[in-house]
Design an enzyme around this catalytic site. Structure first.
Site, PDB file in Angstrom:
ATOM      1  CD  GLN A  23      -2.900  -1.246   2.260  1.00  0.00           C
ATOM      2  OE1 GLN A  23      -2.646  -1.945   3.223  1.00  0.00           O
ATOM      3  NE2 GLN A  23      -3.995  -0.499   2.196  1.00  0.00           N
ATOM      4  CG  HIS A 117      -1.104  -5.909   5.336  1.00  0.00           C
ATOM      5  ND1 HIS A 117      -1.088  -5.286   6.566  1.00  0.00           N
ATOM      6  CD2 HIS A 117      -2.228  -5.465   4.726  1.00  0.00           C
ATOM      7  CE1 HIS A 117      -2.140  -4.485   6.678  1.00  0.00           C
ATOM      8  NE2 HIS A 117      -2.853  -4.568   5.555  1.00  0.00           N
ATOM      9  CG  ASN A 160      -3.558  -7.183   7.925  1.00  0.00           C
ATOM     10  OD1 ASN A 160      -3.541  -6.548   8.981  1.00  0.00           O
ATOM     11  ND2 ASN A 160      -4.345  -6.863   6.911  1.00  0.00           N
ATOM     12  CD  GLU A 161      -8.251  -6.210   8.253  1.00  0.00           C
ATOM     13  OE1 GLU A 161      -8.681  -6.235   7.080  1.00  0.00           O
ATOM     14  OE2 GLU A 161      -8.452  -5.246   9.027  1.00  0.00           O
TER      15      GLU A 161
HETATM   16  C1  NOJ Z   1      -7.572  -3.045   6.865  1.00  0.00           C
HETATM   17  C2  NOJ Z   1      -6.374  -3.460   6.102  1.00  0.00           C
HETATM   18  O1  NOJ Z   1      -5.496  -4.232   6.863  1.00  0.00           O
HETATM   19  C3  NOJ Z   1      -5.662  -2.327   5.391  1.00  0.00           C
HETATM   20  O2  NOJ Z   1      -4.912  -2.904   4.376  1.00  0.00           O
HETATM   21  C4  NOJ Z   1      -6.667  -1.294   4.905  1.00  0.00           C
HETATM   22  O3  NOJ Z   1      -6.048  -0.289   4.146  1.00  0.00           O
HETATM   23  C5  NOJ Z   1      -7.345  -0.688   6.100  1.00  0.00           C
HETATM   24  N1  NOJ Z   1      -7.963  -1.713   6.915  1.00  0.00           N
HETATM   25  C6  NOJ Z   1      -8.397   0.346   5.740  1.00  0.00           C
HETATM   26  O4  NOJ Z   1      -9.392  -0.226   4.987  1.00  0.00           O
END
Ligand code: NOJ
Length: 398
Positions: A23, A117, A160-161
């Site tokens: 990102q 991520h 991540n998530e």
């Molecule tokens: C969750 C994610 O981990 C990240 O990549 C994303 O940019 C932010 N939240 C905002 O949506």
């Protein structure tokens, strides 16, 4: 001494900001997302391109963070750079991420390192993605590869998530990260992500000083109260949120990533109401999300130590960022006062970031940058937040 009109945080609280490689770094050409961004039928609004060029400018970014008064930087190591072809490890890229860790340590900044991520190497997707039988073993092998560069790192986020990753893998409109109407998760991918997380943790455990965990997007589901809405909340929320928090039991820590809330009626999630304030991602302005995420994570994980590894707002109005963070921190303080073990708060994001399918329009950053020169500009909210970090206390606003 803190004055009575401010809320003190625990000693050693980790005040920071978060980013992720794809990102902000730019030119992450060996990652699956890069490939998808450049497909003729790509669903994303724009490709990530050079992003903020943080790949080359990480030292400046870490210095800015430290000068603001923050003491922690959460960033990710990019698997697609470390292992651009299956089995080929780039020593130069390992050295690059080691330099990032050392830049943090040189600035007295605690590095919180994420191993994955969302993005994976192109070859990993080509060879079956998370559905491949050997996917957890491949992720464990990648963890072993980076282990030698983690000297001085205490907190490692494996995945991540994973809950969002499993939904992205399952959905039709897979690249669209939205809080409302999330696609059904691919449960096979969910199981594989859990196996990968556990295999990675087993590798990281060889270094007893490392605390490892995964980070979950908690979604503050609210039942509307209509008949059937509570049942629907459990049915909808379990495979998208609660299962992941339960599976953090026994981990060293658990990351909470919270932004907004979602109302659930008897038929499922509802769109954001017309008359509420929304942000540039279209989400309801809801700073209580962090507190609710912490409470849910604490209960469902059986009291695993927590860290807010992401919380923030996409807005063009920096005064709303300050209001959002103020609200979040008040809620986090309430959770801590109730005995919940919260180790830190990582604002998302240090820099305006590539927001996946939404491109560069939603601006989450504490710091903006010029798309031509990459020159950084610190926003007023960043200085305000840095003051809180320095004081380790939040002024109460009337
Ligand atoms: C969750 C994610 O981990 C990240 O990549 C994303 O940019 C932010 N939240 C905002 O949506």
């Amino acid at each position: 001494m803190t004055s009575p009109d401010s809320l003190p945080f625990p000693d050693g609280f980790l005040w920071g900001a978060a980013t992720a490689a794809h990102q902000i770094e730019g030119n992450n050409v060996n990652a699956n997302w890069w490939e998808m961004e450049h497909r003729p039928d790509s669903p994303v609004v724009e490709p990530s391109g050079d992003a903020a060029d943080s790949y080359h400018r990480f030292e400046e970014d870490i210095r800015i963070l430290a000068e603001l008064g923050l003491n922690t930087y959460r960033f990710s190591i990019e698997w697609a750079r470390i292992e651009p072809e299956r089995g080929f490890v780039s020593r130069a890229e390992l050295a690059h991420y080691r330099r990032m860790i050392e830049a943090c340590l040189a600035h007295d900044v605690e590095p919180v390192v994420t191993l994955m991520h969302f993005t994976v190497p192109r070859w990993f997707e080509r060879d079956g993605f998370w559905r491949a039988e050997d996917a957890p073993a491949l992720f464990a092998r990648y963890t072993e590869t980076v282990l030698p560069i983690l000297d001085g790192v205490r907190y490692v986020c494996t995945i991540n998530e994973p809950n969002i990753a499993a939904m992205l893998a399952g959905g039709e409109n897979a690249e669209n990260l939205v809080a409302h109407g999330l696609p059904a998760p691919d449960l096979q991918v969910a199981d594989q992500l859990l196996a990968a997380h556990q295999a990675s943790r087993a590798v990281l455990a060889r270094r007893p000083e490392i605390l490892s965990g995964w980070t979950i997007a908690t979604q503050a589901f609210h039942a509307t109260g209509e008949p059937g809405s509570e049942e629907m909340l459990r049915e909808y929320g379990y495979p998208r949120d609660f299962w992941y928090l339960e599976n953090a039991r026994g981990d060293d820590f658990l990351g909470v990533q919270a932004y907004t809330r979602t109302f659930i009626g008897p038929d499922g999630p509802l769109p954001v109401e017309e008359d509420v304030e929304t942000t540039l991602t279209g989400w309801e302005f809801f700073p209580e999300a962090a507190e609710l995420g912490l409470r849910s994570a604490w209960e469902l994980s059986g009291h695993v130590p927590l860290m807010v590894t992401e919380n923030g707002i996409a807005t063009g109005d920096d005064t709303r960022r300050r209001a959002y963070v103020q609200g979040s921190l008040e809620g986090i303080h309430r959770a801590i006062s109730d005995g919940i073990d919260v180790r830190g708060f990582q604002y998302w994001s240090l820099l305006d970031n590539y927001e996946w399918a939404s491109g560069y329009r939603p601006t989450f950053g504490l710091v903006s940058w010029d798309p031509e020169t990459f020159e950084r500009t610190v926003k007023p909210s960043a200085r305000w937040y840095g003051g809180i970090a320095r004081a380790n206390a939040l002024p109460i606003e009337g």
